[in-house]
Motif scaffolding. Structure first.
Motif, mmCIF file in Angstrom:
data_model
loop_
_atom_site.group_PDB
_atom_site.id
_atom_site.type_symbol
_atom_site.label_atom_id
_atom_site.label_comp_id
_atom_site.label_asym_id
_atom_site.label_seq_id
_atom_site.Cartn_x
_atom_site.Cartn_y
_atom_site.Cartn_z
ATOM 1 N N ARG A 72 0.778 -1.196 -0.019
ATOM 2 C CA ARG A 72 -0.056 0.098 -0.049
ATOM 3 C C ARG A 72 0.779 1.290 0.050
ATOM 4 O O ARG A 72 0.371 2.379 0.202
ATOM 5 C CB ARG A 72 -0.992 -0.095 1.144
ATOM 6 N N ASP A 73 2.096 1.054 -0.238
ATOM 7 C CA ASP A 73 3.053 2.269 -0.343
ATOM 8 C C ASP A 73 2.565 3.089 -1.526
ATOM 9 O O ASP A 73 2.473 2.635 -2.639
ATOM 10 C CB ASP A 73 4.417 1.583 -0.367
ATOM 11 N N VAL A 74 2.525 4.435 -1.305
ATOM 12 C CA VAL A 74 2.245 5.340 -2.395
ATOM 13 C C VAL A 74 2.781 5.097 -3.683
ATOM 14 O O VAL A 74 2.226 5.044 -4.647
ATOM 15 C CB VAL A 74 2.180 6.767 -2.104
ATOM 16 N N GLY A 75 4.110 5.095 -3.678
ATOM 17 C CA GLY A 75 4.887 4.944 -4.930
ATOM 18 C C GLY A 75 4.569 3.560 -5.649
ATOM 19 O O GLY A 75 4.399 3.665 -6.739
ATOM 20 N N THR A 76 4.405 2.576 -4.914
ATOM 21 C CA THR A 76 4.251 1.217 -5.318
ATOM 22 C C THR A 76 2.804 1.165 -5.946
ATOM 23 O O THR A 76 2.700 0.685 -7.117
ATOM 24 C CB THR A 76 4.207 0.078 -4.350
ATOM 25 N N VAL A 77 1.840 1.949 -5.365
ATOM 26 C CA VAL A 77 0.461 1.745 -5.888
ATOM 27 C C VAL A 77 0.394 2.510 -7.332
ATOM 28 O O VAL A 77 -0.150 2.341 -8.074
ATOM 29 C CB VAL A 77 -0.465 2.336 -4.976
#
Length: 384
Positions: free
Chosen positions: A112-117
């Motif tokens: 749920r990390d912003v960059g990953t999403v």
């Protein structure tokens, strides 16, 4: 590629065709109140620019005389991508200008990390473009991303999304930078309400409410033909109405919210307490309730009571023509329907009790379509 430069009459004609078309010019006039000459004047630049198209004579019309011609929105004029973000999955669709799906895909989220999403959203959009044959530059007009929580569509910022634990995330800017496509964001329930307003159960209604039951309790409000966003991007949060009667803490940090009693997570936890089984699933709780387990049925009954109170509050406040109930929680609607309707009838004031309640199961692809509808609305209803 916006209708912002068109005169108001042209925008009205386009929106009328979008919601009710195909129509003859006479029918457009009856629905809009425009004269025949005004309809022709408004339609001319829309036809020239490819926003609308003539289809021919309505079926069953006699060929003698000058037959009326049907006019419709030119659906292929623009394409949009809609993406719904959940806690563990992305659901995406490509649609045409009338929000008809052309392709759909899902992708799991490992983090749920912003960059990953954001990167996962970009990959999904690439897959969707390929599936829809829209890989060339400019083939996708814009992207609409929807997410639960406090979302400001005007600034493109997710102020707070409890299921992702995000705060102050400039999601629209991040997705646009990753994809190179103009991007808008919206609260997922409001986006679904936009889709229902233009293309679903809300077409033609002066006002309606969409209440969603699932991991959270959401509500979209359409009043006077406009979906209410609120001055600060917050509106319709019936899941956080205080109903009391519980010490469970809500995702917002308070106790006594509707969500602490009636969300699927809340029902599951309450059923676990009632049965003494800490591993009980929602599906097992539903089976026990259908098997007349008294304690578990009481949990669903209490959820129905609280939902009835919430919807009566909505009816009393805005007087909608219809309240639509959707979300994954409607799979167990039969277990709390009677209590919900009884409570609603008891607490709706006066004629507000005449508000129709409609159950409308919608898969997550329809929620993603809401994102595309929000993106498209920036084109065909630029003032909203």
């Amino acid at each position: 590629m916006s209708l912002a430069d068109q005169p108001p009459a042209a925008v009205l004609v386009f929106q009328t065709l979008l919601a009710y078309g195909p129509l003859t010019r006479a029918e457009i006039g009856r629905r809009t109140g425009l004269s025949g000459g005004a309809v022709t004047k408004a339609a001319t630049p829309l036809l020239a620019d490819g926003w609308i198209t003539e289809l021919g004579r309505p079926s069953g019309e006699r060929a003698n005389g000058r037959p009326p011609t049907l006019i419709a929105v030119h659906a292929e004029r623009a394409r949009f991508v809609g993406v719904k973000v959940t806690g563990d999955e992305l659901i995406g669709v490509v649609t045409d200008l009338t929000a008809q799906p052309l392709a759909s895909r899902r992708a799991s989220l490992d983090s749920r990390d912003v960059g990953t999403v954001v990167l996962a959203i970009a990959r999904l959009i690439t897959q969707l473009r390929s599936a829809a044959g829209a890989e060339e530059d400019g083939a996708i007009h814009s992207v609409g991303v929807t997410i639960s929580g406090d979302v400001d569509g005007q600034t493109g910022i997710v102020h707070f999304s409890p299921f992702l634990n995000w705060r102050r995330v400039p999601l629209a800017q991040l997705v646009e930078s990753a994809t190179g496509i103009p991007t808008v964001i919206e609260n997922d329930v409001r986006a679904l309400t936009v889709a229902e307003q233009w293309f679903g159960a809300g077409v033609g209604l002066s006002s309606f409410a969409l209440v969603t039951v699932g991991a959270g309790i959401g509500c979209g409000l359409s009043i006077g033909g406009r979906v209410v966003s609120g001055a600060h991007g917050v509106s319709g949060e019936v899941g956080h109405l205080p109903v009391g009667g519980t010490d469970r803490t809500c995702t917002c940090g308070n106790t006594g919210c509707v969500e602490t009693v009636a969300s699927t997570h809340a029902i599951t936890e309450q059923a676990r307490r009632a049965t003494g089984n800490p591993a009980l699933t929602m599906e097992e709780a539903v089976r026990l309730a259908h098997a007349d387990d008294t304690a578990v049925r009481a949990v669903f009954s209490r959820a129905g009571q609280v939902m009835g109170l919430a919807m009566a509050s909505v009816a009393n406040l805005i007087g909608p023509e219809r309240i639509i109930i959707s979300g994954e929680g409607v799979a167990s609607y039969d277990l709390f329907a009677d209590q919900l309707r009884q409570t609603f009838a008891a607490h709706a004031f006066g004629a507000a009790a005449d508000c129709a309640i409609e159950v409308r199961p919608l898969p997550f692809e329809e929620w993603a379509r809401g994102g595309a509808a929000v993106a498209a609305q920036r084109v065909f209803a630029p003032s909203k």
